[in-house]
Design a protein around this motif. Structure first.
Motif, PDB file in Angstrom:
ATOM      1  N   GLU A   1       0.821  -1.201   0.000  1.00 10.19           N
ATOM      2  CA  GLU A   1       0.000   0.000   0.000  1.00 10.19           C
ATOM      3  C   GLU A   1       0.860   1.258   0.000  1.00 10.19           C
ATOM      4  OE1 GLU A   1      -2.958  -0.054   3.055  1.00 10.19           O
ATOM      5  OE2 GLU A   1      -3.714  -2.029   2.491  1.00 10.19           O
ATOM      6  N   ILE A   2       2.089   1.179   0.515  1.00 13.94           N
ATOM      7  CA  ILE A   2       3.051   2.276   0.397  1.00 13.94           C
ATOM      8  C   ILE A   2       3.929   1.959  -0.810  1.00 13.94           C
ATOM      9  CG2 ILE A   2       4.932   3.523   1.513  1.00 13.94           C
ATOM     10  CD1 ILE A   2       3.733   2.849   4.184  1.00 13.94           C
ATOM     11  N   GLU A   3       3.871   2.824  -1.802  1.00 13.26           N
ATOM     12  CA  GLU A   3       4.453   2.490  -3.101  1.00 13.26           C
ATOM     13  C   GLU A   3       5.316   3.633  -3.612  1.00 13.26           C
ATOM     14  OE1 GLU A   3       5.721   0.429  -5.005  1.00 13.26           O
ATOM     15  OE2 GLU A   3       3.907  -0.758  -5.387  1.00 13.26           O
ATOM     16  N   SER A   4       6.185   3.323  -4.575  1.00 12.14           N
ATOM     17  CA  SER A   4       6.998   4.358  -5.214  1.00 12.14           C
ATOM     18  C   SER A   4       6.239   4.969  -6.381  1.00 12.14           C
ATOM     19  CB  SER A   4       8.320   3.765  -5.704  1.00 12.14           C
ATOM     20  OG  SER A   4       8.098   2.894  -6.807  1.00 12.14           O
ATOM     21  N   ASP A   5       6.666   6.174  -6.751  1.00 19.86           N
ATOM     22  CA  ASP A   5       6.045   6.866  -7.877  1.00 19.86           C
ATOM     23  C   ASP A   5       6.113   6.022  -9.149  1.00 19.86           C
ATOM     24  OD1 ASP A   5       6.563   8.658 -10.419  1.00 19.86           O
ATOM     25  OD2 ASP A   5       5.421   9.924  -9.041  1.00 19.86           O
ATOM     26  N   TRP A   6       7.190   5.266  -9.334  1.00 17.77           N
ATOM     27  CA  TRP A   6       7.340   4.465 -10.549  1.00 17.77           C
ATOM     28  C   TRP A   6       6.186   3.496 -10.730  1.00 17.77           C
ATOM     29  CZ3 TRP A   6       9.536   3.776 -15.109  1.00 17.77           C
ATOM     30  CH2 TRP A   6       9.504   2.507 -15.684  1.00 17.77           C
ATOM     31  N   TYR A   7       5.848   2.755  -9.683  1.00 21.71           N
ATOM     32  CA  TYR A   7       4.796   1.745  -9.789  1.00 21.71           C
ATOM     33  C   TYR A   7       3.402   2.361  -9.767  1.00 21.71           C
ATOM     34  CZ  TYR A   7       8.328  -1.855  -9.132  1.00 21.71           C
ATOM     35  OH  TYR A   7       9.413  -2.676  -9.295  1.00 21.71           O
TER      36      TYR A   7
END
Length: 346
Positions: A130-136
């Motif tokens: 649920e905490i993700e990087s901008d890329w994904y």
């Protein structure tokens, strides 16, 4: 000596007969009370030699605890007997209380039904962070850095990376991040749905919330067509709502699909409720969908010349609203027992 007196009191406590409450009170006054013989023995500690005082003190503490424990045991027996002579604590003539079923949250019910339908069509279930990087969450899904769609998502950012914006950390705004992760690590064919919680920085009201739940789907293989997408969502609508349900596809735009369409189902305007939900049109949107953009496939290492695919996404709250008539989104997260009990045994 004091130690000999301690032994005498031990024997006296053991032999003291307590058959009535009056005798119990006498016991308390003599052995447990502040003016009893046990407390009086403690006053004699000051006359004991310093090197012996510790050992004698331990004996006195053991005596005191022994007296208190016996008093507690006898008192508990009297109380138990009193409750027993007063009659049963419950009315045995009353009918038994029936077993009550617990409640399943309406979002859990809707989520389980959605998963059941798509699993029968061959879709697996996938999950991701649920905490993700901008890329994904954005870049791999064909969102340019300054694309207006990024602003439409109202994102909660957790951490910024000035050197590489694609590594900014955020709370995911959709479960499409799971699609990207699947396409990166798995070769086609891919057929999966991704249920989960998502977050957007929106004002909380009856129609919007800062967190909600989505189910997204992805199908990647050779020769996947728009007709496959339409047939899949039509079958889902029939299973979820009604065998005679009517659906329509409206052209739309999403950065990660091309062409794109929104899926509506026909409710009609026969009742005040359906008129309100459809805003007088009779149609209610249930999902967004489209053919996976070739750029997204290429970002994930899949050859867009060889493979095609479709993707879709729907809100679980909207599905639950249509199935159970829930008008206020806030009810889903307030844990009001009166609301949850409406779904007992469903």
């Amino acid at each position: 000596m004091l130690t000999e007196r301690v032994k005498e009191i031990f024997q006296e406590i053991e032999q003291f007969e307590v058959a009535t409450k009056e005798q119990l009170e006498q016991y308390r006054q003599r052995f447990v009370g502040r003016k009893g013989v046990v407390e009086a023995l403690f006053e004699g500690l000051k006359d004991i030699a310093k090197e012996e005082r510790r050992a004698v003190g331990q004996e006195l503490n053991a005596l005191k605890n022994f007296a208190i424990d016996r008093f507690a045991v006898i008192q508990a027996e009297f109380e138990a007997n009193d409750s027993g002579t007063a009659g049963p604590s419950v009315d045995l003539t009353l009918p038994v209380t029936p077993n009550q079923l617990g409640s399943i949250h309406p979002l859990t019910l809707a989520r389980a039904k959605i998963i059941e339908i798509f699993e029968r069509m061959g879709f697996s279930v996938a999950d991701g962070p649920e905490i993700e990087s901008d890329w994904y969450n954005f870049t791999a899904l064909n969102f340019p850095e300054n694309h207006p769609a990024r602003e439409m998502q109202d994102t909660f950012f957790v951490a910024k990376n000035a050197e590489d914006p694609t590594q900014d950390m955020l709370l995911r705004t959709h479960t499409s991040n799971v699609q990207i992760r699947m396409m990166e690590r798995q070769k086609p064919p891919i057929r999966a749905i991704m249920p989960g919680r998502v977050y957007r920085n929106e004002a909380i009201s009856a129609r919007a919330h800062c967190f909600f739940h989505q189910v997204e789907g992805l199908y990647i293989d050779k020769n996947v067509s728009f007709k496959d997408l339409k047939d899949t969502l039509y079958h889902f609508s029939k299973e979820m709502f009604d065998k005679d349900v009517k659906i329509r596809l409206r052209p739309s735009f999403f950065p990660f699909t091309e062409p794109s369409a929104e899926i509506d189902i026909w409710l009609g305007t026969d009742t005040e409720e359906t008129y309100r939900l459809s805003k007088g049109t009779g149609w209610v949107e249930i999902a967004g969908s489209g053919m996976v953009d070739p750029n997204v496939l290429a970002n994930c290492g899949i050859d867009p010349e060889e493979y095609t695919g479709f993707a879709f996404g729907m809100g679980i709250e909207r599905i639950a609203q249509l199935r159970y008539g829930v008008r206020d989104l806030r009810l889903y997260s307030e844990n009001d027992v009166r609301f949850l009990r409406q779904f007992e045994g469903v």
